[in-house]
Design a protein around this motif. Structure first.
Motif, short mmCIF file in Angstrom:
data_model
loop_
_atom_site.label_atom_id
_atom_site.label_comp_id
_atom_site.label_asym_id
_atom_site.label_seq_id
_atom_site.Cartn_x
_atom_site.Cartn_y
_atom_site.Cartn_z
N UNK A 68 0.83 -1.21 0.00
CA UNK A 68 0.00 0.00 0.00
C UNK A 68 0.86 1.25 0.00
N UNK A 69 1.89 1.26 0.82
CA UNK A 69 2.77 2.42 0.91
C UNK A 69 3.58 2.59 -0.37
N UNK A 70 4.14 1.50 -0.89
CA UNK A 70 5.01 1.58 -2.05
C UNK A 70 4.27 2.00 -3.31
N UNK A 71 3.00 1.66 -3.39
CA UNK A 71 2.24 1.88 -4.62
C UNK A 71 1.36 3.12 -4.62
N UNK A 160 -6.16 1.86 5.50
CA UNK A 160 -6.59 1.27 6.76
C UNK A 160 -6.27 -0.23 6.79
N UNK A 161 -5.56 -0.61 7.82
CA UNK A 161 -5.23 -2.01 8.09
C UNK A 161 -6.41 -2.60 8.87
N UNK A 162 -7.16 -3.49 8.20
CA UNK A 162 -8.27 -4.17 8.88
C UNK A 162 -7.93 -5.65 9.07
N UNK A 178 -12.57 5.21 2.39
CA UNK A 178 -11.22 4.66 2.50
C UNK A 178 -10.63 4.42 1.12
N UNK A 179 -9.32 4.66 0.99
CA UNK A 179 -8.64 4.42 -0.27
C UNK A 179 -8.15 3.00 -0.42
N UNK A 180 -7.56 2.47 0.66
CA UNK A 180 -7.01 1.10 0.64
C UNK A 180 -7.47 0.39 1.91
N UNK A 181 -7.94 -0.82 1.75
CA UNK A 181 -8.24 -1.71 2.87
C UNK A 181 -7.38 -2.95 2.74
N UNK A 182 -6.78 -3.38 3.85
CA UNK A 182 -5.88 -4.54 3.85
C UNK A 182 -6.38 -5.56 4.87
N UNK A 183 -6.41 -6.82 4.48
CA UNK A 183 -6.67 -7.88 5.46
C UNK A 183 -5.82 -9.10 5.10
N UNK A 199 -8.31 -4.23 -0.95
CA UNK A 199 -9.36 -3.61 -1.75
C UNK A 199 -8.94 -2.18 -2.02
N UNK A 200 -9.03 -1.78 -3.28
CA UNK A 200 -8.50 -0.50 -3.74
C UNK A 200 -9.63 0.33 -4.34
N UNK A 201 -9.93 1.45 -3.69
CA UNK A 201 -10.95 2.36 -4.18
C UNK A 201 -10.43 3.10 -5.40
#
Length: 359
Positions: A68-71, A160-162, A178-183, A199-201
């Motif tokens: 998420x950070x790198x991209x 957001x780290x979910x 939210x822009x990015x959700x991570x699970x 998931x990428x908005x």
């Protein structure tokens, strides 16, 4: 063994059965169909917009955090990050490693996020906001509406780290903007570890398109290009992705994300009520609890010693902590394939230890 940790967790018989099968070849129409179905279902459960995208990376959730950070971020950004424990610290380390300018909101362990924590940063030109919806190490569930309102007022891109809270607590990606959700696969998805789900908005997709990723394996442009046809750029954890598909269908058939959240909440409430009923010598340390986990401070014994004795003598795993929390906090998870009767066994073990004067 009974597993009350927060990942990997107990899996259903359906998921376990797939793990016992031979792993099939994956460059096929059948696997592509499965992957497209995975994308559709995770978007549905997160209430992502129809023009959002999902990708599946073969790595842990931490790989998703770094991707998420790198991209999506560059050294032209100015980020805010909440650091309330081990996983907030991980975001801090990643932002430092990738030379993203940031300010850290350092939270005391166990403390809830309040408006006064964000007030100093209003109108200060921040462009991104990174946080754990649930800081798993301390069991603090952050106020996502408070953060979302701040981000909307200040035009901040939200990552957001979910990882531990998706499908354990309510999450509405569209409402939060939210822009990015991570699970990750090994949390409430209750599959083996090995897959980070992102998931990428549309706001994230635009950033990805305009950001050069200096890592081939975690380049989300490549992941998105391949996911269009239900594939991945590299050989993925095929078996885990098949298990995720079965698990997503299980959840969908049982009533969807809300039903899974409610089931997890009932287990958490049951366990917490029984702690009080049996007057066990543990203090809940979080001011803002998630359904996913109960963080406990033992008042009479080392937390790590309790973890060890439950593992070695009772055949149960609870979740230990490391660092300065090793002897002070253990956690009992409520995600995965668990029932009230499983918690009765754990509570019986605690009562036995209390009777033996160990706790």
């Amino acid at each position: 063994m009974l597993n009350f940790t927060v990942g990997p967790v107990m899996s259903s018989e359906v998921v376990l059965a797939i793990g016992a099968e031979q792993v099939p070849y994956f460059r096929t129409a059948e696997f592509s169909e499965l992957m497209l179905e995975n994308e559709q279902l995770v978007k549905k459960f997160a209430n992502a917009t129809s023009d959002s995208r999902a990708v599946f990376l073969t790595c842990s959730g931490s790989g998703g955090m770094e991707a998420a950070i790198m991209n999506t971020l560059t050294n032209h950004d100015k980020a805010l990050v909440i650091n309330g424990g081990s996983f907030g610290e991980r975001f801090v380390e990643l932002l430092t490693l990738h030379d993203i300018p940031f300010t850290e909101i350092k939270m005391e362990k166990g403390k809830a996020l309040k408006p006064e924590h964000l007030a100093p940063y209003e109108g200060k030109g921040y462009t991104a906001f990174l946080f754990q919806k649930h800081e798993t190490s301390t069991g603090v569930h952050y106020d996502t509406k408070l953060i979302s309102d701040f981000c909307k007022r200040n035009a901040c891109f939200m990552i957001v780290d979910t990882i531990s809270t998706f499908l354990a607590d309510h999450f509405d990606m569209t409402d939060l903007n939210a822009g990015v959700m991570i699970t990750g696969s090994q949390k409430a998805l209750a599959c083996p570890p090995g897959i980070a789900v992102m998931i990428l908005a549309p706001s994230a997709l635009e950033r990805i398109e305009n950001t050069k990723c200096y890592c081939q394996y975690l380049d989300l442009k490549l992941a998105l290009k391949n996911q269009v046809r239900g594939q991945t750029p590299w050989t993925p954890a095929v078996g885990v992705l098949r298990q995720i598909n079965a698990r997503l269908k299980e959840i969908d058939t049982a009533g969807g994300a809300m039903a899974e959240v409610e089931r997890t909440a009932r287990l958490a409430e049951y366990f917490r009520n029984k702690l009080k009923e049996y007057d066990l010598p543990f203090t809940i340390i979080s001011e803002s609890l998630s359904n996913a986990v109960t963080p406990l401070h033992p008042t009479t014994q080392s937390a790590y010693q309790i973890f060890q004795i439950l593992k070695d003598e009772y055949g149960m795993w609870i979740c230990p902590n490391g660092g300065d929390m090793k002897d002070n906090v253990f956690r009992v998870g409520h995600i995965g394939c668990l029932t009230e009767s499983d918690y009765d066994q754990l509570l019986k073990a605690f009562i036995d230890l209390k009777d033996k004067k160990f706790i």
